[in-house]
Design a protein around this motif. Structure first.
Motif, PDB file in Angstrom:
ATOM      1  N   TYR A 173       0.832  -1.210   0.000  1.00  0.00           N
ATOM      2  CA  TYR A 173       0.000   0.000   0.000  1.00  0.00           C
ATOM      3  C   TYR A 173       0.863   1.256   0.000  1.00  0.00           C
ATOM      4  O   TYR A 173       0.620   2.194  -0.760  1.00  0.00           O
ATOM      5  CB  TYR A 173      -0.913  -0.023   1.233  1.00  0.00           C
ATOM      6  N   TRP A 174       1.893   1.267   0.843  1.00  0.00           N
ATOM      7  CA  TRP A 174       2.758   2.445   0.920  1.00  0.00           C
ATOM      8  C   TRP A 174       3.495   2.679  -0.393  1.00  0.00           C
ATOM      9  O   TRP A 174       3.570   3.811  -0.876  1.00  0.00           O
ATOM     10  CB  TRP A 174       3.764   2.289   2.062  1.00  0.00           C
ATOM     11  N   HIS A 175       4.034   1.636  -0.985  1.00  0.00           N
ATOM     12  CA  HIS A 175       4.727   1.795  -2.265  1.00  0.00           C
ATOM     13  C   HIS A 175       3.787   2.352  -3.335  1.00  0.00           C
ATOM     14  O   HIS A 175       4.208   3.132  -4.194  1.00  0.00           O
ATOM     15  CB  HIS A 175       5.321   0.461  -2.714  1.00  0.00           C
ATOM     16  N   MET A 176       2.516   1.949  -3.280  1.00  0.00           N
ATOM     17  CA  MET A 176       1.559   2.445  -4.259  1.00  0.00           C
ATOM     18  C   MET A 176       1.273   3.931  -4.051  1.00  0.00           C
ATOM     19  O   MET A 176       1.354   4.734  -4.990  1.00  0.00           O
ATOM     20  CB  MET A 176       0.251   1.648  -4.175  1.00  0.00           C
ATOM     21  N   ASN A 285      -2.583   9.444 -14.541  1.00  0.00           N
ATOM     22  CA  ASN A 285      -1.449   9.617 -13.631  1.00  0.00           C
ATOM     23  C   ASN A 285      -1.198   8.358 -12.816  1.00  0.00           C
ATOM     24  O   ASN A 285      -0.580   8.402 -11.767  1.00  0.00           O
ATOM     25  CB  ASN A 285      -1.701  10.804 -12.700  1.00  0.00           C
ATOM     26  N   LEU A 286      -1.677   7.224 -13.310  1.00  0.00           N
ATOM     27  CA  LEU A 286      -1.445   5.963 -12.617  1.00  0.00           C
ATOM     28  C   LEU A 286      -0.955   4.930 -13.618  1.00  0.00           C
ATOM     29  O   LEU A 286      -1.700   4.470 -14.474  1.00  0.00           O
ATOM     30  CB  LEU A 286      -2.738   5.466 -11.951  1.00  0.00           C
ATOM     31  N   LYS A 287       0.307   4.563 -13.520  1.00  0.00           N
ATOM     32  CA  LYS A 287       0.879   3.615 -14.460  1.00  0.00           C
ATOM     33  C   LYS A 287       0.433   2.194 -14.136  1.00  0.00           C
ATOM     34  O   LYS A 287       0.324   1.814 -12.977  1.00  0.00           O
ATOM     35  CB  LYS A 287       2.409   3.698 -14.411  1.00  0.00           C
ATOM     36  N   ASN A 288       0.179   1.421 -15.191  1.00  0.00           N
ATOM     37  CA  ASN A 288      -0.162   0.022 -14.987  1.00  0.00           C
ATOM     38  C   ASN A 288       0.956  -0.721 -14.269  1.00  0.00           C
ATOM     39  O   ASN A 288       0.716  -1.701 -13.561  1.00  0.00           O
ATOM     40  CB  ASN A 288      -0.459  -0.649 -16.331  1.00  0.00           C
ATOM     41  N   SER A 289       2.182  -0.260 -14.468  1.00  0.00           N
ATOM     42  CA  SER A 289       3.319  -0.927 -13.824  1.00  0.00           C
ATOM     43  C   SER A 289       3.247  -0.837 -12.306  1.00  0.00           C
ATOM     44  O   SER A 289       3.859  -1.651 -11.601  1.00  0.00           O
ATOM     45  CB  SER A 289       4.635  -0.314 -14.309  1.00  0.00           C
ATOM     46  N   TYR A 290       2.493   0.138 -11.780  1.00  0.00           N
ATOM     47  CA  TYR A 290       2.386   0.282 -10.329  1.00  0.00           C
ATOM     48  C   TYR A 290       1.701  -0.920  -9.686  1.00  0.00           C
ATOM     49  O   TYR A 290       1.839  -1.149  -8.492  1.00  0.00           O
ATOM     50  CB  TYR A 290       1.595   1.545  -9.972  1.00  0.00           C
ATOM     51  N   PHE A 291       0.953  -1.696 -10.475  1.00  0.00           N
ATOM     52  CA  PHE A 291       0.261  -2.857  -9.943  1.00  0.00           C
ATOM     53  C   PHE A 291       1.147  -4.102  -9.934  1.00  0.00           C
ATOM     54  O   PHE A 291       0.709  -5.169  -9.512  1.00  0.00           O
ATOM     55  CB  PHE A 291      -1.001  -3.138 -10.767  1.00  0.00           C
ATOM     56  N   PHE A 292       2.371  -3.957 -10.427  1.00  0.00           N
ATOM     57  CA  PHE A 292       3.278  -5.111 -10.506  1.00  0.00           C
ATOM     58  C   PHE A 292       4.635  -4.720  -9.916  1.00  0.00           C
ATOM     59  O   PHE A 292       5.541  -4.305 -10.618  1.00  0.00           O
ATOM     60  CB  PHE A 292       3.447  -5.557 -11.959  1.00  0.00           C
TER      61      PHE A 292
END
Length: 327
Positions: A173-176, A285-292
């Motif tokens: 959660y924090w990294h996101m 402003n939200l990259k798909n890479s943020y989910f991986f």
């Protein structure tokens, strides 16, 4: 790139979510009366859980308006508990007769596009999109059980809930949130840790979120399936087979002999999805890479001091006392 399925499309960007003071939502007056927490991300406490102001109009509208179809499948989770992986596995399993691996929507769309969050589309004022999706739909929510629409609770559609060890949830959660560009001053890990322990994060407190679904599953095991992230990583074949059986599309003997379960697991694997071009792209402003990021168990050890870990473990032990539940 256009998706292979004309009914599926990328989700709207986070910037499409209006601030509460910018919306003419009929729910605004109610939201303004709710307990407020303004530490960097504005949260309000609704029915015992904290939700961001940007999402609350969608949650309220979903409660009032959403009507599930009898063959819908609902995926529920606390944020950062494995929803991305569960979406990919469920979508691929349910639609295995419709899509070949070589021509699959997940090759061109993020799992969150293939399985939309219901409340988000109501918050975007894009709820009509959900009605354009062909049946059977796989839909998702981060809402606590008590804030689900009554229509879901009383429907025949199954709910699959995935949960994850709280320390790993917190770190993920924090990294996101540190990557969210609309946060002018991203919180430190220490600040996020304290907010998490107090339950003041989106969907929190995590323990109550998990226990609501867990206790309801004990009363109605045919309605709610509880999956544990760690067990899914350790025994993915067992997990996917349980999932398939529960949502009403079990694997045939021929499919099992031909290794289809293993093929689905490989196709939806963390490394496979992470390496796709679509999951390296930016949506608003939200990259798909943020989910991986890592998708592992125990990464909390790289961020959390022993004192922090001990504190969170003690809170978890206290919250789960009296329940036969472990992560």
């Amino acid at each position: 790139m256009e998706a292979k399925d004309s009914k599926l499309r990328p989700r709207p960007p986070l910037t499409a979510l209006p601030e509460l003071d910018e919306t003419d939502s009929k729910y605004k007056e109610l939201i303004l009366t709710l307990p407020k927490d303004e530490e960097r991300v504005k949260h309000r406490k609704y029915q015992g859980f904290w939700y961001s102001e940007r999402h609350l109009p969608g949650i309220l509208a979903m409660q009032e308006v959403f009507k599930p179809r009898p063959n819908d499948v609902i995926l529920a989770s606390f944020p950062k508990s494995g929803a991305t992986w569960l979406k990919a596995l469920t979508f691929t399993t349910m639609h295995r007769d419709k899509y070949a691996f070589s021509d699959h929507p997940l090759l061109e769309l993020n799992p969150h596009d293939c399985v939309p969050f219901i409340e988000n589309h109501y918050a975007y004022r894009d709820e009509q999109y959900l009605e354009t999706l062909p049946s059977p739909r796989v839909l998702a929510t981060h809402s606590a059980y008590s804030t689900l629409p009554e229509s879901i609770m009383t429907s025949t559609c199954p709910i699959v809930y995935i949960c994850r060890e709280p320390k790993d949830v917190l770190v993920s959660y924090w990294h996101m949130i540190t990557k969210l560009e609309y946060l002018k001053e991203p919180p430190s890990f220490a600040q996020t840790f304290e907010s998490f322990c107090e339950g003041r994060v989106h969907g929190g407190p995590v323990w109550e979120h998990v226990l609501e679904y867990y206790t309801k599953s004990l009363c109605n095991p045919e309605k709610i399936l509880i999956l544990k992230y760690k067990q899914m990583l350790e025994c993915p074949i067992d997990g996917v087979m349980r999932l398939a059986n529960f949502i009403g599309c079990p694997f045939s003997e021929d499919e099992l002999k031909n290794g289809l379960v293993e093929k689905i697991i490989e196709f939806c694997s963390f490394d496979k999805l992470k390496d796709l071009d679509v999951n390296k792209n930016e949506i608003g402003n939200l990259k798909n890479s943020y989910f991986f990021r890592k998708g592992t168990v125990g990464d909390w050890k790289n961020c959390m001091t022993p004192v922090m870990a001990n504190k969170l473990d003690k809170i978890t032990e206290e919250k789960l006392r009296g329940f036969s539940f472990t992560f």
